[in-house]
Design an enzyme around this catalytic site. Structure first.
Site, short mmCIF file in Angstrom:
data_model
loop_
_atom_site.label_atom_id
_atom_site.label_comp_id
_atom_site.label_asym_id
_atom_site.label_seq_id
_atom_site.Cartn_x
_atom_site.Cartn_y
_atom_site.Cartn_z
N HIS A 194 0.67 -1.15 0.00
CA HIS A 194 -0.12 -0.07 -0.03
C HIS A 194 0.68 1.31 -0.08
O HIS A 194 0.49 2.12 -0.54
CB HIS A 194 -0.98 0.23 1.32
CG HIS A 194 -1.63 1.15 1.29
ND1 HIS A 194 -2.97 1.49 0.72
CD2 HIS A 194 -1.40 2.17 2.01
CE1 HIS A 194 -3.42 2.49 0.82
NE2 HIS A 194 -2.70 3.18 1.92
N GLU A 437 -2.10 -11.87 -23.93
CA GLU A 437 -1.31 -12.09 -22.84
C GLU A 437 -0.59 -13.71 -22.49
O GLU A 437 -0.41 -14.07 -21.43
CB GLU A 437 -1.74 -11.39 -21.48
CG GLU A 437 -3.29 -11.74 -21.26
CD GLU A 437 -4.07 -10.92 -20.29
OE1 GLU A 437 -3.34 -10.38 -19.33
OE2 GLU A 437 -5.04 -10.80 -20.46
N ASP A 461 1.44 -10.57 -17.81
CA ASP A 461 1.21 -12.16 -17.99
C ASP A 461 2.11 -12.73 -19.04
O ASP A 461 2.25 -14.03 -18.73
CB ASP A 461 -0.34 -12.19 -18.09
CG ASP A 461 -0.81 -11.95 -16.66
OD1 ASP A 461 -0.34 -12.24 -15.59
OD2 ASP A 461 -2.22 -11.56 -16.51
N CYS A 508 0.31 -2.67 -23.23
CA CYS A 508 -0.29 -1.91 -22.11
C CYS A 508 0.58 -2.68 -20.69
O CYS A 508 -0.01 -2.35 -19.58
CB CYS A 508 -2.00 -1.90 -21.71
SG CYS A 508 -2.48 -3.56 -21.82
#
Length: 578
Positions: A194, A437, A461, A508
């Site tokens: 985080h 991917e 991926d 992307c």
């Protein structure tokens, strides 16, 4: 860590770019000790828990409102999740079990949250480990209230400081004043922690994973230099070192401002070929940030956060409002919307998932959408309605064969017919494409082109599946090599096959924003680079320095090497010479 000497250097994981120079604030949370006392009746202890839980809910709502105003809804959504955890029936049931055997509310709360956190942490997945930290954070908040302590958190920071901590929970970071925070350094955590995500969102330097013992011999007020680009931390730097890093910081900041100004123009190669540079975003505030950094569109609009932040699937109207706001922010620029991309590694609370040895190879993404057509149709209706009057594209994730693609497109056409029959305004001519991917999709681009209007390479991926390596597994993370010749061959093959069929091909994945990869990808003929917004100015600058001919020469030479290390070394030389 041993005894500190003047100008002692340490190195961690670089998590967010930037240099910070200043005094540190060591954040060590208040120790919450449970007093020894006799428990009241079951009803009395459960009533105490319920009252503390309600007060915690009010605190969390306040944190949600503050963070949403400061950095956006997506970043604030963690506090919606924390409120849901507060009222999780499993947590309450576990607390009641302990109270019924004679424990106080405090004791029962600690035992219940530790048990649930251990269960999550025991799952070999970074996202579940982060969820375990959230459970502990929620438990600590309620325990503090039960014990009568105020919510001090990091409010003790009163002057600009570099925050050093074992780790930072969402509640910790929510109380930080960005104007007083120079950067973050944590002993624990990774690139998806985080604190690292928040640092990147706020544009603050961050180093994570510095290692155990970070706080043992350091005290607040110690003067340091940190570099979030290299992961270096220098304690008690001498004046020469301080001067050097101030100069580096000034040079970087000046270059960034120049690049940001230049990034307002369209990306062109040195010989004038137009190349689209877009952004990967998750909601409207990050779309605005993307525009500020020169994004020419959105190459990846992630939608999964809508499905993970609530206890039920998002309604069509909720999705419509959010998508519409993002389209309005981007105006006439193209927006590629990726449909639902969740799986067993990030399951929503309301959807039962099977136990899977490897969720990345299981029930996820387009497979879920095809098996849950009503869920899929709701999202498609919202996208098509919101896209009316805008340049939207729909992209399916995790496609591996033509049958999947045909079935998905059939559902799109069904939704269009239903909207037309209901006289609802929608975008009728939205291009539909897929993320490449999986290796299967990469080698079948010529076949998939029958039903795909465009292709976008998801290299995170694609690398994972090509190299048969779990990118979340620290023991094999060194094998995760996006510049491996095998991965680059699949990328080149995808671009060439797509172009042969007259299809636009973008990217992307993280690779699109890596300067060491951009010349190679440009040489392959990639049409669109989509990346983290803050990487856009430097990417545009680099593209503008290369002619297509030179980029093809670089790509050809890179493809002659047999290992990723050789390619990396070659690209270091290329970038140094530009």
């Amino acid at each position: 860590m041993g005894a500190l000497m003047p100008e002692t250097n340490f190195k961690g994981i670089p998590a967010s770019d930037g240099i910070a120079i200043g005094s540190i604030f060591c954040y060590i949370p208040t120790k919450l000790e449970i007093p020894v006392c006799v428990a009241g009746s079951v009803d009395e202890e459960m009533a105490r828990f319920a009252a503390a839980r309600e007060r915690a809910r009010v605190e969390l709502q306040g944190l949600y409102d503050a963070i949403e105003k400061r950095v956006g809804k997506k970043e604030a959504s963690i506090f919606e999740a924390h409120q849901e955890m507060l009222f999780d029936p499993a947590l309450e049931e576990k607390i009641r079990e302990f109270v019924e055997i004679g424990q106080t509310a405090e004791q029962a709360l600690v035992m219940a949250t530790e048990e649930l956190a251990r269960l999550l942490a025991g799952m070999d997945d970074e996202l579940f480990a982060a969820r375990a930290l959230d459970v502990k954070d929620v438990g600590r908040r309620v325990l503090r209230i039960l014990l009568g302590f105020p919510d001090t958190a990091l409010s003790a920071v009163t002057e600009p400081s570099i925050i050093i901590a074992e780790d930072l929970t969402p509640s910790d970071t929510a109380s930080l004043d960005p104007a007083l925070t120079l950067g973050f350094i944590t002993a624990q955590g990774g690139l998806t922690s985080h604190s690292a995500i928040l640092a990147r969102t706020l544009g603050l330097p961050a180093i994570v994973g510095m290692g155990d013992g970070l706080l043992d011999n350091i005290s607040s007020g110690t003067f340091i230099v940190m570099d979030g680009r290299t992961g270096e931390m220098i304690l008690e730097p001498d004046q020469e070192t301080i001067a050097r890093y101030k100069q580096i910081k000034t040079q970087r900041d000046s270059l960034l401002q120049i690049l940001k100004a230049a990034a307002e123009k369209d990306a062109l190669t040195a010989n004038g070929r137009r190349v689209e540079v877009a952004a990967n975003v998750g909601e409207a505030s990050s779309a605005r940030d993307a525009l500020e950094h020169g994004a020419e569109g959105i190459g990846l609009l992630r939608t999964e956060f809508l499905y993970l932040e609530d206890t039920q699937p998002p309604s069509e109207e909720k999705q419509y409002r959010i998508y519409r706001e993002i389209f309005e922010v981007m105006g006439t620029r193209p927006v590629v919307v990726r449909t639902l991309d969740i799986g067993g590694d990030k399951p929503p609370s309301y959807m039962p998932f099977p136990d899977e040895m490897n969720p990345f190879l299981g029930w996820r993404a387009i497979r879920i959408s095809l098996d849950e057509p009503e869920l899929f149709k709701t999202q498609l209706r919202a996208i098509l309605r919101a896209a009316a009057g805008y340049q939207a594209r729909i992209m399916f994730p995790m496609v591996s064969d033509l049958d999947e693609l045909r079935r998905a497109r059939d559902i799109v056409e069904t939704v269009k017919r239903d909207l037309a029959l209901a006289s609802v305004e929608f975008a009728a001519d939205v291009p539909v494409g897929i993320m490449v991917e999986t290796p299967a999709a990469a080698v079948l681009v010529d076949v998939l082109a029958e039903a795909s209007d465009f292709f976008s390479l998801g290299t995170n991926d694609l690398t994972q599946y090509t190299m048969a390596v779990d990118r979340g597994n620290a023991k094999v993370s060194g094998l995760f090599q996006p510049l491996h010749p095998a991965v680059l061959r699949l990328i080149q093959q995808t671009i060439e096959a797509g172009h042969t069929k007259g299809k636009w091909v973008g990217m992307c994945g993280e690779l699109a924003g890596m300067t060491k990869a951009i010349p190679i990808l440009l040489g392959f003929g990639l049409d669109e680079f989509s990346m983290n917004p803050r990487a856009i100015p430097e990417a545009k600058n680099l593209i503008g320095k290369l002619t297509d001919e030179r980029a093809r020469e670089i790509a050809g030479q890179a493809m002659s090497f047999g290992t990723s290390a050789e390619i990396e070394n070659y690209m270091k030389g290329i970038l140094a010479a530009l």
